[in-house]
Design a protein around this motif. Structure first.
Motif, PDB file in Angstrom:
ATOM      1  N   ARG A   1       0.852  -1.236  -0.094  1.00  0.00           N
ATOM      2  CA  ARG A   1       0.099  -0.070   0.052  1.00  0.00           C
ATOM      3  C   ARG A   1       0.819   1.188  -0.063  1.00  0.00           C
ATOM      4  NH1 ARG A   1      -4.981   2.055   1.067  1.00  0.00           N
ATOM      5  NH2 ARG A   1      -4.928   4.193   2.222  1.00  0.00           N
ATOM      6  N   GLU A   2       2.015   1.161   0.810  1.00  0.00           N
ATOM      7  CA  GLU A   2       2.793   2.338   0.723  1.00  0.00           C
ATOM      8  C   GLU A   2       4.254   1.954   0.483  1.00  0.00           C
ATOM      9  OE1 GLU A   2       1.530   5.142   1.666  1.00  0.00           O
ATOM     10  OE2 GLU A   2      -0.436   4.272   2.326  1.00  0.00           O
ATOM     11  N   GLY A   3       5.046   2.949  -0.253  1.00  0.00           N
ATOM     12  CA  GLY A   3       6.394   2.256  -0.458  1.00  0.00           C
ATOM     13  C   GLY A   3       7.347   3.522  -0.427  1.00  0.00           C
ATOM     14  N   VAL A   4       8.446   3.385   0.041  1.00  0.00           N
ATOM     15  CA  VAL A   4       9.693   4.473   0.032  1.00  0.00           C
ATOM     16  C   VAL A   4      10.964   3.874  -0.412  1.00  0.00           C
ATOM     17  CG1 VAL A   4       8.525   5.530   2.051  1.00  0.00           C
ATOM     18  CG2 VAL A   4      10.437   3.766   2.606  1.00  0.00           C
ATOM     19  N   TYR A   5      11.467   4.894  -1.256  1.00  0.00           N
ATOM     20  CA  TYR A   5      12.975   4.782  -1.675  1.00  0.00           C
ATOM     21  C   TYR A   5      13.747   5.167  -0.600  1.00  0.00           C
ATOM     22  CZ  TYR A   5      16.945   5.874  -4.725  1.00  0.00           C
ATOM     23  OH  TYR A   5      17.964   6.080  -5.300  1.00  0.00           O
ATOM     24  N   VAL A   6      14.839   4.472  -0.159  1.00  0.00           N
ATOM     25  CA  VAL A   6      15.919   5.180   0.469  1.00  0.00           C
ATOM     26  C   VAL A   6      17.294   5.229  -0.295  1.00  0.00           C
ATOM     27  CG1 VAL A   6      15.095   4.523   2.913  1.00  0.00           C
ATOM     28  CG2 VAL A   6      16.552   2.748   1.588  1.00  0.00           C
ATOM     29  N   ASP A   7      18.301   5.444   0.316  1.00  0.00           N
ATOM     30  CA  ASP A   7      19.599   5.618  -0.454  1.00  0.00           C
ATOM     31  C   ASP A   7      19.626   4.570  -1.408  1.00  0.00           C
ATOM     32  OD1 ASP A   7      21.812   7.058  -1.635  1.00  0.00           O
ATOM     33  OD2 ASP A   7      23.132   6.808   0.190  1.00  0.00           O
ATOM     34  N   GLY A   8      20.183   4.841  -2.810  1.00  0.00           N
ATOM     35  CA  GLY A   8      20.657   3.912  -3.622  1.00  0.00           C
ATOM     36  C   GLY A   8      21.880   4.018  -4.155  1.00  0.00           C
ATOM     37  N   GLY A   9      22.034   3.694  -5.653  1.00  0.00           N
ATOM     38  CA  GLY A   9      23.537   3.966  -5.981  1.00  0.00           C
ATOM     39  C   GLY A   9      24.558   3.080  -5.330  1.00  0.00           C
ATOM     40  N   ALA A  10      25.634   3.626  -5.149  1.00  0.00           N
ATOM     41  CA  ALA A  10      26.585   2.635  -4.435  1.00  0.00           C
ATOM     42  C   ALA A  10      26.431   2.401  -2.921  1.00  0.00           C
ATOM     43  CB  ALA A  10      27.953   3.645  -4.387  1.00  0.00           C
ATOM     44  N   SER A  11      25.384   3.031  -2.412  1.00  0.00           N
ATOM     45  CA  SER A  11      25.148   2.578  -0.867  1.00  0.00           C
ATOM     46  C   SER A  11      24.124   1.449  -0.799  1.00  0.00           C
ATOM     47  CB  SER A  11      24.253   3.922  -0.383  1.00  0.00           C
ATOM     48  OG  SER A  11      25.019   5.077  -0.466  1.00  0.00           O
ATOM     49  N   THR A  12      23.679   1.141  -2.001  1.00  0.00           N
ATOM     50  CA  THR A  12      22.558  -0.202  -1.996  1.00  0.00           C
ATOM     51  C   THR A  12      23.199  -1.150  -1.472  1.00  0.00           C
ATOM     52  OG1 THR A  12      21.066   0.921  -3.606  1.00  0.00           O
ATOM     53  CG2 THR A  12      20.995  -1.541  -3.495  1.00  0.00           C
ATOM     54  N   THR A  13      22.812  -1.892  -0.506  1.00  0.00           N
ATOM     55  CA  THR A  13      23.503  -3.116   0.386  1.00  0.00           C
ATOM     56  C   THR A  13      22.272  -3.833   0.913  1.00  0.00           C
ATOM     57  OG1 THR A  13      25.380  -1.776   0.643  1.00  0.00           O
ATOM     58  CG2 THR A  13      25.184  -3.982   1.642  1.00  0.00           C
ATOM     59  N   LEU A  14      21.975  -5.036   0.710  1.00  0.00           N
ATOM     60  CA  LEU A  14      21.354  -6.047   1.543  1.00  0.00           C
ATOM     61  C   LEU A  14      21.964  -7.041   1.686  1.00  0.00           C
ATOM     62  CD1 LEU A  14      17.647  -6.976   0.529  1.00  0.00           C
ATOM     63  CD2 LEU A  14      19.261  -8.856   1.069  1.00  0.00           C
ATOM     64  N   VAL A  15      21.981  -7.452   3.156  1.00  0.00           N
ATOM     65  CA  VAL A  15      22.747  -8.631   3.956  1.00  0.00           C
ATOM     66  C   VAL A  15      21.905  -9.536   4.381  1.00  0.00           C
ATOM     67  CG1 VAL A  15      24.774  -7.146   3.889  1.00  0.00           C
ATOM     68  CG2 VAL A  15      23.175  -7.536   5.957  1.00  0.00           C
ATOM     69  N   THR A  16      22.127 -10.747   4.634  1.00  0.00           N
ATOM     70  CA  THR A  16      21.194 -11.775   5.166  1.00  0.00           C
ATOM     71  C   THR A  16      22.480 -12.647   6.131  1.00  0.00           C
ATOM     72  OG1 THR A  16      21.549 -13.339   3.519  1.00  0.00           O
ATOM     73  CG2 THR A  16      19.617 -11.910   3.694  1.00  0.00           C
ATOM     74  N   ARG A  17      21.787 -13.248   7.153  1.00  0.00           N
ATOM     75  CA  ARG A  17      22.863 -13.974   7.946  1.00  0.00           C
ATOM     76  C   ARG A  17      22.331 -15.665   7.873  1.00  0.00           C
ATOM     77  NH1 ARG A  17      25.500 -13.024  12.332  1.00  0.00           N
ATOM     78  NH2 ARG A  17      24.767 -10.828  12.375  1.00  0.00           N
ATOM     79  N   ASN A  18      23.283 -16.357   7.645  1.00  0.00           N
ATOM     80  CA  ASN A  18      23.003 -17.849   7.459  1.00  0.00           C
ATOM     81  C   ASN A  18      22.688 -18.278   8.650  1.00  0.00           C
ATOM     82  OD1 ASN A  18      23.709 -20.874   7.452  1.00  0.00           O
ATOM     83  ND2 ASN A  18      24.373 -20.286   5.335  1.00  0.00           N
ATOM     84  N   PRO A  19      21.418 -19.129   8.914  1.00  0.00           N
ATOM     85  CA  PRO A  19      20.970 -19.570  10.308  1.00  0.00           C
ATOM     86  C   PRO A  19      21.894 -20.670  10.673  1.00  0.00           C
ATOM     87  CG  PRO A  19      19.561 -20.211   8.443  1.00  0.00           C
ATOM     88  CD  PRO A  19      20.524 -19.187   7.816  1.00  0.00           C
ATOM     89  N   THR A  20      22.518 -21.432   9.936  1.00  0.00           N
ATOM     90  CA  THR A  20      23.467 -22.321  10.061  1.00  0.00           C
ATOM     91  C   THR A  20      24.986 -22.009  10.666  1.00  0.00           C
ATOM     92  OG1 THR A  20      22.212 -24.110   8.696  1.00  0.00           O
ATOM     93  CG2 THR A  20      24.210 -24.701   9.506  1.00  0.00           C
ATOM     94  N   THR A  21      25.506 -21.186   9.862  1.00  0.00           N
ATOM     95  CA  THR A  21      26.778 -20.731  10.201  1.00  0.00           C
ATOM     96  C   THR A  21      26.945 -19.454  10.874  1.00  0.00           C
ATOM     97  OG1 THR A  21      27.076 -19.478   7.762  1.00  0.00           O
ATOM     98  CG2 THR A  21      27.552 -21.893   7.782  1.00  0.00           C
ATOM     99  N   GLY A  22      25.967 -18.441  10.667  1.00  0.00           N
ATOM    100  CA  GLY A  22      25.945 -17.243  11.477  1.00  0.00           C
ATOM    101  C   GLY A  22      26.654 -16.217  10.618  1.00  0.00           C
ATOM    102  N   ARG A  23      27.103 -16.619   9.524  1.00  0.00           N
ATOM    103  CA  ARG A  23      27.901 -15.804   8.605  1.00  0.00           C
ATOM    104  C   ARG A  23      26.886 -14.762   7.847  1.00  0.00           C
ATOM    105  NH1 ARG A  23      31.596 -17.403   3.068  1.00  0.00           N
ATOM    106  NH2 ARG A  23      32.046 -15.218   2.873  1.00  0.00           N
ATOM    107  N   THR A  24      27.189 -13.666   7.959  1.00  0.00           N
ATOM    108  CA  THR A  24      26.674 -12.320   7.179  1.00  0.00           C
ATOM    109  C   THR A  24      27.031 -12.292   5.681  1.00  0.00           C
ATOM    110  OG1 THR A  24      25.884 -11.399   9.226  1.00  0.00           O
ATOM    111  CG2 THR A  24      25.863  -9.978   7.044  1.00  0.00           C
ATOM    112  N   THR A  25      26.046 -12.264   4.783  1.00  0.00           N
ATOM    113  CA  THR A  25      26.247 -12.192   3.240  1.00  0.00           C
ATOM    114  C   THR A  25      25.833 -11.160   2.728  1.00  0.00           C
ATOM    115  OG1 THR A  25      26.725 -14.735   3.260  1.00  0.00           O
ATOM    116  CG2 THR A  25      26.607 -13.736   1.336  1.00  0.00           C
ATOM    117  N   VAL A  26      26.486 -10.478   1.770  1.00  0.00           N
ATOM    118  CA  VAL A  26      25.973  -9.453   0.886  1.00  0.00           C
ATOM    119  C   VAL A  26      25.150 -10.044  -0.173  1.00  0.00           C
ATOM    120  CG1 VAL A  26      26.314  -7.444  -0.606  1.00  0.00           C
ATOM    121  CG2 VAL A  26      27.575  -7.785   1.436  1.00  0.00           C
TER     122      VAL A  26
END
Length: 411
Positions: free
Chosen positions: A358-383
Motif C-alpha cells: 500500500r505504501e512504499g519508500v525509496y531510501v539511498d541507492g546507487g553505491a549505497s545499496t546493500t542488502l545482507v542476510t545471515r546464514n541461520p546455520t553458520t551465522g555468517r553475514t552475506t551481501v
C-alpha cells in the motif's frame, strides 16, 4: 533464465508473494533462482525482471511482523555522524538481515574547508526517542522530491509493532527567565536560515561548521558569517563561541548553534545563565514510532506518486508496507554492474505495488545499496546484491531485521 517484463508481467510473476503470510508450499516465481528462509517469518528471494533499458536482478526480503519474535529496528552505528558498512552494523546488532537507509551528507565540494558530516538528511527515531530532525528540503541529498512529498517523510515501525510511513516535524524550545526561542534543528547537518539548532551527545565528534552553510533552497550557497554557539551543561550556559565547534559532546551537555537571527538571539546568553530546553518530533501518525528513518515516498494508497523519474535507472533500495503494516517488502536491486541496469523510480514504485504494498519508500541507492542476510546455520553475514565496484559503502543508518531467538540491537 528468461527475465520477465516489468510492470504488467511482474505483477503476474509475483502474485503468490502478495499474500499476507507465505504458506510453506507457496508457488515460487517462475524465474526465481534463490528462495531461502532466513528465519521464521523472514524469507529471501532473488529473481530477474526485464525493462526497456535491460534486465535487472531483484533481491527481496519478505518480513511477517505478525510472527512472534520478528521485528524491525534502526540499524545504527552509534552516533548520527558515524558511518559503517551495513554488514558490520548488522553483525554488531545481531540482525538476521539488513539494508542501507537514508541519504546522507556525503560530500562538501561546494564549501571548501568545510568537512562533510556523514549525517543523514531525514529525521530519525531510536528506541522511541528523537535522534535527529530533517534538514530543509533544499539542503537534502537524494534529489528533488515528487509533488506532495516532504523532506520530513519517514518510514518506521510504531509501538504497536506495525510498519507505517508518516512525517516527523521538530518542535523545540530554549528558554531563560528573559528569553524564549524556538528550536528548529536537532542533530542535523544543515539548519534552517535564521534558526537555532540543538546538538546532543548522539551527534558524534564531527564538526558542526556544515550546519550553517547553504540556504533553505540552495545546498551550495555560501556559509553564514553570522554564527553563535552556546554550550549548556546541566541546565546552565557553560561557554559561548562565535564559531561552530567540533569534537564529542559529553552526556549531560547540549550545544545550541544559531545562524543569522538565531545567532543574534543567542548572544544574550552568558556563562552561568540558567537555560531550559525541550524538543520532540511531532508525527502525523497517531501511534508513536519505536524507530524511524528518513525516506523518499514513491507509493501511496497502492498508487505511484506522480512525477517520479522514469528515465534514470540506478541500483535502488526500497521498503514497502503491506497488510496494514504487518508485512514488509524490502528490496535491493543490482545495477552499474553486469547483473543489471537497475530501476527508475517509476519502475521501483510499480514493482512495490505489484508486491501488494500500500505504501512504499525509496531510501539511498546507487553505491549505497546493500542488502545482507545471515546464514541461520553458520551465522555468517552475506551481501546478496551486486555492489558498486564490489565494495560496501559506509552508511549512517539502515533497517535491521530480527527473527525469533535473535538478540536485538537498536530500534
Amino acid at each position: 533464465m528468461k527475465p520477465v517484463r516489468l510492470a504488467a508481467a511482474v505483477l503476474l510473476l509475483t502474485l503468490p508473494l502478495c499474500t499476507a503470510a507465505l504458506p510453506a508450499r507457496a508457488t515460487a516465481p517462475t524465474d526465481a533462482s534463490v528462495i531461502e528462509r532466513i528465519a521464521p517469518g523472514i524469507e529471501y528471494r532473488a529473481f530477474n525482471v526485464a525493462t526497456a533499458h535491460g534486465p535487472t536482478r531483484i533481491h527481496l526480503l519478505t518480513v511477517d511482523l505478525r510472527r512472534p519474535g520478528v521485528r524491525a529496528g534502526l540499524l545504527y552505528p552509534g552516533a548520527v555522524t558515524d558511518r559503517e558498512p551495513v554488514s558490520a552494523m548488522a553483525d554488531r546488532q545481531g540482525a538476521v538481515a539488513a539494508v542501507n537507509g537514508d541519504f546522507f551528507n556525503i560530500t562538501e565540494s561546494q564549501h571548501p574547508g568545510v568537512p562533510a558530516t556523514g549525517a543523514p538528511s531525514g529525521a530519525a527515531v531510536l528506541d522511541g526517542r528523537p535522534l535527529k530532525a530533517a534538514v530543509p528540503e533544499g539542503q537534502r541529498f537524494g534529489g528533488a522530491l515528487p509533488p506532495g512529498a516532504s523532506g520530513e517523510d519517514v518510514f518506521g515501525v510504531g509501538t504497536d509493532g506495525r510498519a507505517r510511513t508518516a512525517r516527523l516535524t521538530l518542535h523545540g524550545h530554549l528558554r531563560t527567565r528573559h528569553t524564549a526561542l524556538p528550536v528548529r534543528g536537532l542533530n542535523q547537518y544543515a539548519l534552517p536560515e535564521g534558526a537555532v539548532g540543538l546538538f546532543t551527545s548522539q551527534w558524534g565528534s564531527a564538526s558542526r561548521a556544515r550546519a550553517v552553510c547553504g540556504t533553505d533552497r540552495d545546498r551550495a550557497a555560501p556559509c553564514s558569517h553570522e554564527v553563535f554557539e552556546v554550550t549548556i551543561r546541566h541546565g546552565r550556559v557553560q561557554r559561548t563561541s562565535t564559531t561552530p565547534g567540533n569534537g564529542p559532546i559529553p552526556p549531560g551537555t547540549l550545544v545550541a548553534l544559531g545562524r543569522e537571527g538565531g545567532a543574534r538571539a543567542l548572544r544574550s546568553l552568558t556563562p552561568g545563565t540558567p537555560v531550559e530546553t525541550g524538543y520532540r518530533l511531532a508525527s502525523t501518525s497517531r501511534v508513536p514510532f519505536a524507530f524511524a528513518l528518513g525516506a523518499y515516498p514513491v507509493l501511496t494508497a497502492h498508487q505511484p506518486l506522480p512525477g517520479l523519474d522514469a528515465v534514470t535507472a540506478e541500483p535502488r533500495t526500497a521498503v514497502g508496507v503491506a497488510d496494514s503494516g504487518r508485512l514488509l517488502r524490502v528490496i535491493a536491486t543490482d545495477g552499474r554492474e553486469s547483473t543489471g541496469t537497475g530501476l527508475t523510480l517509476a519502475e521501483l514504485a510499480r514493482l512495490l505495488g505489484s508486491l501488494g504494498c500500500r505504501e512504499g519508500v525509496y531510501v539511498d541507492g546507487g553505491a549505497s545499496t546493500t542488502l545482507v542476510t545471515r546464514n541461520p546455520t553458520t551465522g555468517r553475514t552475506t551481501v546478496r546484491n551486486t555492489l558498486d565496484h564490489g565494495q560496501q559503502r559506509r552508511v549512517p543508518n539502515g533497517l535491521a531485521l530480527y527473527g525469533p531467538r535473535t538478540r536485538g540491537g537498536s530500534g
